[in-house]
Design an enzyme around this catalytic site. Structure first.
Site, PDB file in Angstrom:
ATOM      1  N   ASP A  10       4.389   2.477   0.352  1.00  0.00           N
ATOM      2  CA  ASP A  10       3.636   3.724   0.310  1.00  0.00           C
ATOM      3  C   ASP A  10       2.149   3.353   0.280  1.00  0.00           C
ATOM      4  O   ASP A  10       1.785   2.275  -0.205  1.00  0.00           O
ATOM      5  CB  ASP A  10       4.024   4.511  -0.936  1.00  0.00           C
ATOM      6  CG  ASP A  10       3.107   5.683  -1.190  1.00  0.00           C
ATOM      7  OD1 ASP A  10       3.067   6.578  -0.334  1.00  0.00           O
ATOM      8  OD2 ASP A  10       2.433   5.691  -2.232  1.00  0.00           O
ATOM      9  N   ALA A  11       1.312   4.242   0.778  1.00  0.00           N
ATOM     10  CA  ALA A  11      -0.119   3.929   0.844  1.00  0.00           C
ATOM     11  C   ALA A  11      -0.898   4.469  -0.345  1.00  0.00           C
ATOM     12  O   ALA A  11      -1.478   3.712  -1.139  1.00  0.00           O
ATOM     13  CB  ALA A  11      -0.714   4.478   2.146  1.00  0.00           C
ATOM     14  N   TYR A  12      -0.913   5.800  -0.495  1.00  0.00           N
ATOM     15  CA  TYR A  12      -1.820   6.453  -1.438  1.00  0.00           C
ATOM     16  C   TYR A  12      -1.256   6.422  -2.852  1.00  0.00           C
ATOM     17  O   TYR A  12      -0.209   6.979  -3.127  1.00  0.00           O
ATOM     18  CB  TYR A  12      -2.107   7.879  -0.978  1.00  0.00           C
ATOM     19  CG  TYR A  12      -2.805   7.895   0.362  1.00  0.00           C
ATOM     20  CD1 TYR A  12      -4.131   7.487   0.466  1.00  0.00           C
ATOM     21  CD2 TYR A  12      -2.121   8.250   1.518  1.00  0.00           C
ATOM     22  CE1 TYR A  12      -4.772   7.455   1.697  1.00  0.00           C
ATOM     23  CE2 TYR A  12      -2.758   8.224   2.759  1.00  0.00           C
ATOM     24  CZ  TYR A  12      -4.079   7.822   2.834  1.00  0.00           C
ATOM     25  OH  TYR A  12      -4.709   7.783   4.056  1.00  0.00           O
ATOM     26  N   ARG A  41      -5.092  15.462  -6.370  1.00  0.00           N
ATOM     27  CA  ARG A  41      -3.894  14.706  -6.016  1.00  0.00           C
ATOM     28  C   ARG A  41      -2.627  15.550  -6.187  1.00  0.00           C
ATOM     29  O   ARG A  41      -1.738  15.536  -5.323  1.00  0.00           O
ATOM     30  CB  ARG A  41      -3.819  13.453  -6.887  1.00  0.00           C
ATOM     31  CG  ARG A  41      -2.562  12.628  -6.706  1.00  0.00           C
ATOM     32  CD  ARG A  41      -2.434  12.094  -5.307  1.00  0.00           C
ATOM     33  NE  ARG A  41      -1.331  11.136  -5.209  1.00  0.00           N
ATOM     34  CZ  ARG A  41      -0.867  10.665  -4.053  1.00  0.00           C
ATOM     35  NH1 ARG A  41      -1.395  11.069  -2.897  1.00  0.00           N
ATOM     36  NH2 ARG A  41       0.115   9.788  -4.040  1.00  0.00           N
ATOM     37  N   SER A 117       3.788   6.123   5.229  1.00  0.00           N
ATOM     38  CA  SER A 117       2.954   7.030   4.448  1.00  0.00           C
ATOM     39  C   SER A 117       2.943   8.441   5.000  1.00  0.00           C
ATOM     40  O   SER A 117       3.150   8.676   6.197  1.00  0.00           O
ATOM     41  CB  SER A 117       1.515   6.487   4.426  1.00  0.00           C
ATOM     42  OG  SER A 117       0.616   7.412   3.836  1.00  0.00           O
ATOM     43  N   ASN A 118       2.637   9.385   4.104  1.00  0.00           N
ATOM     44  CA  ASN A 118       2.354  10.753   4.515  1.00  0.00           C
ATOM     45  C   ASN A 118       1.069  10.855   5.326  1.00  0.00           C
ATOM     46  O   ASN A 118       0.851  11.841   6.024  1.00  0.00           O
ATOM     47  CB  ASN A 118       2.217  11.650   3.285  1.00  0.00           C
ATOM     48  CG  ASN A 118       3.549  11.997   2.643  1.00  0.00           C
ATOM     49  OD1 ASN A 118       4.590  11.980   3.293  1.00  0.00           O
ATOM     50  ND2 ASN A 118       3.519  12.318   1.361  1.00  0.00           N
TER      51      ASN A 118
END
Length: 224
Positions: A10-12, A41, A117-118
């Site tokens: 996942d990125a964030y 967030r 990621s989203n």
């Protein structure tokens, strides 16, 4: 048990610090900076779930802007220049201090690395390049390829297709988000939850294989 072939991140919140954007402008944001960052967030993630259920997809950059606008409005902040600077900073978030070294060690151990990621493809490229980790990633996978957000199984399938593996057990999925870790475990990945804040486990059907406090702990768990 199948041999691991890749680690997909996942990125964030996992590789990139989502609170860095507000932190870099905290003096201008004022005493509510932490609360605004947390709400930004929360509304961003909430929108991914609601839009998926409503079948009204908008990309993650639009959701990021909408969530910031909500957070600023709730705290009575009307400053277009600050808004623009916060969004610009979000495109260039700081990587967590152990991200680069962890990716490097995984590649040295023979594992491929990718982001799932989203975020939009452009957001992911900007973030990876600005954080200096683009050269340590073999793939950048975005939900825009399927038009729905995690934890939908179609998103996790992107990692299978990218890696060309026969089983999800050949991939370690890494996320700091408990709900994402649970979703990935339900899909069948071997999952590492990076629980930096010491949160309790989610009350969801499936659990991660590893619960870690930092990315740096990952390599010893997954190396062949």
């Amino acid at each position: 048990m199948e041999t691991l072939r890749a680690c997909v991140f996942d990125a964030y919140g996992t590789l990139f610090d989502v609170h860095a954007a507000i932190r870099h402008h905290a003096g201008r944001v004022g005493p509510a900076a932490d609360a605004i960052s947390t709400l930004w967030r929360a509304k961003q993630i909430e929108a991914t779930w609601l839009r998926s259920l409503m079948h009204r997809h908008a990309d993650f950059w639009q959701l990021t802007q909408d969530a910031l606008d909500y957070a600023l409005a709730l705290h009575g902040i009307q400053d277009s220049g600050l808004r623009a600077d916060l969004l610009r900073s979000y495109r260039a978030l700081d990587a967590f201090p152990d991200a680069a070294a962890t990716l490097q060690r995984l590649r040295e151990a023979g594992l491929r690395t990718a982001i799932l990621s989203n975020g939009t493809p452009d957001m992911l490229r900007d973030a990876a390049e600005s954080a200096g980790i683009g050269g340590l990633l073999d793939g950048l996978l975005s939900v825009e390829q399927v038009g729905i957000y995690k934890p939908d199984s179609r998103v996790y399938q992107l990692a299978i297709d990218w890696a060309g593996v026969a089983s999800p057990r050949e991939i370690c999925f890494v996320s700091s988000n408990g709900w994402d870790a649970a979703g990935a475990a339900t899909f069948g990945f071997r999952v590492a939850w990076i629980n930096r804040s010491g949160l309790p486990p989610e009350r969801l059907p499936d659990a991660p294989e590893w619960e870690l406090r930092s990315l740096s702990e990952l390599v010893d768990c997954v190396k062949p």
